[in-house]
Design an enzyme around this catalytic site. Structure first.
Site, PDB file in Angstrom:
ATOM      1  N   ASP A  13      15.031 111.976  68.879  1.00  0.00           N
ATOM      2  CA  ASP A  13      14.159 110.872  69.282  1.00  0.00           C
ATOM      3  C   ASP A  13      14.552 109.540  68.651  1.00  0.00           C
ATOM      4  OD1 ASP A  13      12.700 112.773  70.709  1.00  0.00           O
ATOM      5  OD2 ASP A  13      11.455 113.217  68.962  1.00  0.00           O
ATOM      6  N   GLY A  40      13.765 114.940  75.242  1.00  0.00           N
ATOM      7  CA  GLY A  40      12.929 113.996  75.981  1.00  0.00           C
ATOM      8  C   GLY A  40      13.496 112.620  75.734  1.00  0.00           C
ATOM      9  N   THR A 299       8.433 114.991  75.013  1.00  0.00           N
ATOM     10  CA  THR A 299       8.415 116.304  75.661  1.00  0.00           C
ATOM     11  C   THR A 299       7.075 117.002  75.489  1.00  0.00           C
ATOM     12  OG1 THR A 299      10.781 116.509  75.360  1.00  0.00           O
ATOM     13  CG2 THR A 299       9.591 118.557  75.730  1.00  0.00           C
ATOM     14  N   ARG A 302       3.406 115.657  70.969  1.00  0.00           N
ATOM     15  CA  ARG A 302       2.941 115.848  69.589  1.00  0.00           C
ATOM     16  C   ARG A 302       3.164 114.574  68.771  1.00  0.00           C
ATOM     17  NH1 ARG A 302       6.331 121.143  67.868  1.00  0.00           N
ATOM     18  NH2 ARG A 302       7.826 120.201  69.297  1.00  0.00           N
ATOM     19  N   ASP A 332      12.644  96.089  65.210  1.00  0.00           N
ATOM     20  CA  ASP A 332      11.412  95.314  65.446  1.00  0.00           C
ATOM     21  C   ASP A 332      10.217  95.996  64.773  1.00  0.00           C
ATOM     22  OD1 ASP A 332      11.954  97.381  67.328  1.00  0.00           O
ATOM     23  OD2 ASP A 332      10.361  96.685  68.644  1.00  0.00           O
TER      24      ASP A 332
HETATM   25  P1  GDP Z   1      15.734 110.008  72.481  1.00  0.00           P
HETATM   26  O1  GDP Z   1      15.213 111.387  72.608  1.00  0.00           O
HETATM   27  O2  GDP Z   1      16.716 109.871  71.357  1.00  0.00           O
HETATM   28  O3  GDP Z   1      16.305 109.445  73.761  1.00  0.00           O
HETATM   29  O4  GDP Z   1      14.492 109.095  72.080  1.00  0.00           O
HETATM   30  P2  GDP Z   1      12.987 109.146  72.694  1.00  0.00           P
HETATM   31  O5  GDP Z   1      13.006 108.506  74.019  1.00  0.00           O
HETATM   32  O6  GDP Z   1      12.414 110.509  72.587  1.00  0.00           O
HETATM   33  O7  GDP Z   1      12.203 108.278  71.621  1.00  0.00           O
HETATM   34  C1  GDP Z   1      12.552 106.968  71.337  1.00  0.00           C
HETATM   35  C2  GDP Z   1      11.323 106.074  71.539  1.00  0.00           C
HETATM   36  O8  GDP Z   1      11.540 104.804  70.949  1.00  0.00           O
HETATM   37  C3  GDP Z   1      11.027 105.786  72.997  1.00  0.00           C
HETATM   38  O9  GDP Z   1       9.645 105.647  73.142  1.00  0.00           O
HETATM   39  C4  GDP Z   1      11.747 104.469  73.240  1.00  0.00           C
HETATM   40  O10 GDP Z   1      11.223 103.727  74.320  1.00  0.00           O
HETATM   41  C5  GDP Z   1      11.512 103.775  71.938  1.00  0.00           C
HETATM   42  N1  GDP Z   1      12.538 102.817  71.513  1.00  0.00           N
HETATM   43  C6  GDP Z   1      13.892 102.979  71.543  1.00  0.00           C
HETATM   44  N2  GDP Z   1      14.503 101.940  70.948  1.00  0.00           N
HETATM   45  C7  GDP Z   1      13.531 101.100  70.518  1.00  0.00           C
HETATM   46  C8  GDP Z   1      13.525  99.859  69.780  1.00  0.00           C
HETATM   47  O11 GDP Z   1      14.570  99.330  69.398  1.00  0.00           O
HETATM   48  N3  GDP Z   1      12.304  99.314  69.519  1.00  0.00           N
HETATM   49  C9  GDP Z   1      11.135  99.887  69.930  1.00  0.00           C
HETATM   50  N4  GDP Z   1       9.991  99.290  69.621  1.00  0.00           N
HETATM   51  N5  GDP Z   1      11.106 101.046  70.622  1.00  0.00           N
HETATM   52  C10 GDP Z   1      12.284 101.652  70.899  1.00  0.00           C
HETATM   53  P1  IMO Z   2      15.700 114.665  71.842  1.00  0.00           P
HETATM   54  O1  IMO Z   2      16.918 114.871  72.705  1.00  0.00           O
HETATM   55  C1  IMO Z   2      13.033 115.964  68.641  1.00  0.00           C
HETATM   56  C2  IMO Z   2      12.889 120.251  67.769  1.00  0.00           C
HETATM   57  C3  IMO Z   2      11.566 120.925  68.056  1.00  0.00           C
HETATM   58  C4  IMO Z   2      11.569 121.998  66.960  1.00  0.00           C
HETATM   59  C5  IMO Z   2      13.041 122.407  66.911  1.00  0.00           C
HETATM   60  C6  IMO Z   2      13.370 123.669  67.690  1.00  0.00           C
HETATM   61  O2  IMO Z   2      14.546 114.100  72.578  1.00  0.00           O
HETATM   62  O3  IMO Z   2      16.057 113.933  70.609  1.00  0.00           O
HETATM   63  P2  IMO Z   2      13.570 124.187  70.292  1.00  0.00           P
HETATM   64  O4  IMO Z   2      12.548 124.091  71.390  1.00  0.00           O
HETATM   65  O5  IMO Z   2      14.788 123.363  70.510  1.00  0.00           O
HETATM   66  O6  IMO Z   2      13.914 125.605  69.939  1.00  0.00           O
HETATM   67  O7  IMO Z   2      12.812 123.599  68.985  1.00  0.00           O
HETATM   68  O8  IMO Z   2      13.774 121.316  67.447  1.00  0.00           O
HETATM   69  N1  IMO Z   2      13.482 119.506  68.914  1.00  0.00           N
HETATM   70  C7  IMO Z   2      13.453 118.176  69.022  1.00  0.00           C
HETATM   71  N2  IMO Z   2      12.848 117.241  68.259  1.00  0.00           N
HETATM   72  N3  IMO Z   2      13.773 115.584  69.703  1.00  0.00           N
HETATM   73  C8  IMO Z   2      14.399 116.512  70.470  1.00  0.00           C
HETATM   74  O9  IMO Z   2      15.245 116.174  71.465  1.00  0.00           O
HETATM   75  C9  IMO Z   2      14.224 117.872  70.162  1.00  0.00           C
HETATM   76  N4  IMO Z   2      14.664 119.020  70.699  1.00  0.00           N
HETATM   77  C10 IMO Z   2      14.223 120.015  69.917  1.00  0.00           C
HETATM   78  O10 IMO Z   2      10.488 120.030  67.904  1.00  0.00           O
HETATM   79  O11 IMO Z   2      11.240 121.408  65.725  1.00  0.00           O
HETATM   80 MG    MG Z   3      13.398 112.424  72.541  1.00  0.00          MG
END
Ligand code: GDP
Ligand code: IMO
Ligand code: MG
Length: 423
Positions: A13, A40, A299, A302, A332
């Site tokens: 994330d 996600g 996803t 939580r 930011d």
């Molecule tokens: P990923 O799984 O690595 O693609 O990341 P996610 O989408 O799960 O979570 C990243 C969250 O941070 C999302 O809600 C994005 O819209 C947000 N986000 C990403 N870059 C920035 C940033 O530079 N500033 C802010 N405020 N939000 C960001």
């Molecule tokens: P992105 O691509 C954050 C975490 C789950 C759990 C552990 C094992 O969005 O960064 P699983 O279902 O894979 O067996 O769960 O891994 N987890 C993630 N946490 N971002 C993800 O993907 C994750 N994919 C799995 O929360 O702790």
């Molecule tokens: Mg994610």
């Protein structure tokens, strides 16, 4: 030609989706190489928000080829639903290809994920319960069912029946769960096969040709270094290799072709699910980060655990992934706090260490060592160059670069793909 990889350097994330969407513009092919719909990825493009789980985040660029590689585990029901969701919003998915070697998530994998987590009780991992672990376990154990089997009805029927013989015994007799019926799985998955057949192909030849033709390829990491089955906080990890090394095994492309590896991090740290987190702030600081950065899972919804940026982790991830540059998000967000702390090392047995321990007992005894920074409480979302950032932000970023030893190339100052400073 450029072959680039985007990986997460923390616990997921970090905002990988945003960079993949951005870099997809300069790529011909975008490839997911590991994980499944446990990921996600949020993309905000021109104000519109997209949450993708299985389909590569490059999909919004309809003139590119998007590949789901062999290293990905595919839940066909989720895939079709995600495709339909995009189609409803006017985005075609005709440019998607799925590796014939990718493994299928079956209903009993999802059931077993839940049963195993319940069985672990207080020691549960906090999985996404999407069947990821049980599916990869079958792959390694050599009983998995692949995309090439899905589209071959006779083979599929044979494999489902063979799998259920043992799976139902385990489900019923070990866990006291409800057995699965082969007929209903076969009927459900036959429909998926009909819908997905045209997308399934040998994606390794497509990548090989692309290399020969000098095309630009972008590999999209899901999860992150510290969720990696080998280099993460085992056993609180996912069941695949999201690190850049996973690109080769998860797509069928040799390491010599990789030019750049971008490591994405947040200006703080977050984690979903259980497991150690040395710089966690289980207090009003963590709460403030969660609210300011809107740290709720894409996803599972939580609330994410939040804490300070830990450069011991990023330095470790830099070598494991061979990072050529860093992409730091939420600059930011962090600037809005009263003060900012940066972990520069761990105190262990009275000594300062800068390596990341394998043993969770050792990790639990590590005390983070912090440096404190002044915030920059002003709106920086529309700033386009590093020099225009507030001085306090530049100081913080320069120190991170110094500690990690890798240049920061991208700075995220907001959610939108436009809110990125490229250096
Ligand atoms: P990923 O799984 O690595 O693609 O990341 P996610 O989408 O799960 O979570 C990243 C969250 O941070 C999302 O809600 C994005 O819209 C947000 N986000 C990403 N870059 C920035 C940033 O530079 N500033 C802010 N405020 N939000 C960001
Ligand atoms: P992105 O691509 C954050 C975490 C789950 C759990 C552990 C094992 O969005 O960064 P699983 O279902 O894979 O067996 O769960 O891994 N987890 C993630 N946490 N971002 C993800 O993907 C994750 N994919 C799995 O929360 O702790
Ligand atoms: Mg994610």
């Amino acid at each position: 030609m450029a072959v680039r990889v985007v990986v997460g350097t923390q616990w997921g994330d970090e905002g990988k989706g945003k960079y993949i969407d951005m870099l997809a513009d300069q790529s011909d092919i975008i490839v997911r190489y590991s994980g499944g719909n446990n990921a996600g990825h949020t993309i905000v493009a021109n104000g519109a928000k997209y949450a993708l789980h299985l389909i590569p985040s490059g999909i919004l660029h309809t003139d590119k080829t998007c590949i789901i590689g062999n290293g990905v585990v595919v839940d066909p029901a989720v895939l079709l639903k995600e495709m339909a969701g995009l189609n409803e919003r006017g985005i075609t998915t005709d440019h998607l290809l799925i590796s014939d070697r990718a493994h299928l998530i079956m209903p009993y994998h999802i059931g077993l994920d839940e049963l195993q987590e319940n069985f672990r009780g207080n020691n549960s991992i906090g999985t996404t319960k999407r069947g990821i672990g049980p599916c990869y376990a079958d792959k390694i154990e050599r009983s998995g069912i692949r995309m090439c089997d899905l589209i071959d009805k006779d083979e599929f029927v044979k494999k489902v029946k063979a799998n259920l013989e043992l799976k139902n015994l385990i489900i019923e007799r070990v866990y006291g769960g409800k057995p699965y019926k082969a007929e209903s799985i076969i009927e459900e998955y036959s429909e998926y096969a009909d819908k997905l057949r045209k997308y399934v192909t040998d994606t390794t030849s497509i990548l090989a040709e692309a290399i020969d033709e000098g095309k630009n390829i972008l590999f999209e990491g899901a999860q992150a270094n510290f969720l990696d089955i080998d280099f993460g906080t085992y056993p609180f990890v996912t069941s695949s290799n999201p690190i850049s090394g996973g690109v080769c095994t998860g797509s069928g492309l040799g390491p010599i072709y990789i030019d750049e590896v971008y490591g994405v991090l947040k200006a703080y740290t977050s984690r979903v699910g259980a497991g150690p987190f040395p710089t966690e702030q289980n207090n009003e600081v963590g709460d403030a980060i969660r609210e300011l950065g809107w740290e709720y899972g894409t996803t599972t919804g939580r609330p994410r655990r939040c804490g300070w940026l830990d450069t011991v982790m990023i330095k470790y991830a830099a070598k494991i992934n061979g990072l050529t540059a860093l992409a730091i998000n939420h600059v930011d967000t962090i600037g809005k706090l009263k003060e900012i702390k940066l972990c520069t090392g761990y105190k262990y047995n009275g000594q300062t260490i800068r390596y990341f321990p394998a043993s969770l007992n050792e990790l639990a005894k590590c005390e983070p060592v912090y440096e404190t920074f002044e915030p920059w409480d002003e709106d920086i979302t529309n700033i386009k160059s590093f020099d225009k950032l507030p001085e306090n932000a530049r100081k913080y970023l320069n120190r991170i670069e110094e500690l990690v030893g890798v240049k920061i190339k991208f700075i995220g100052v907001g959610k939108d793909r436009e809110n990125v400073i490229v250096r």
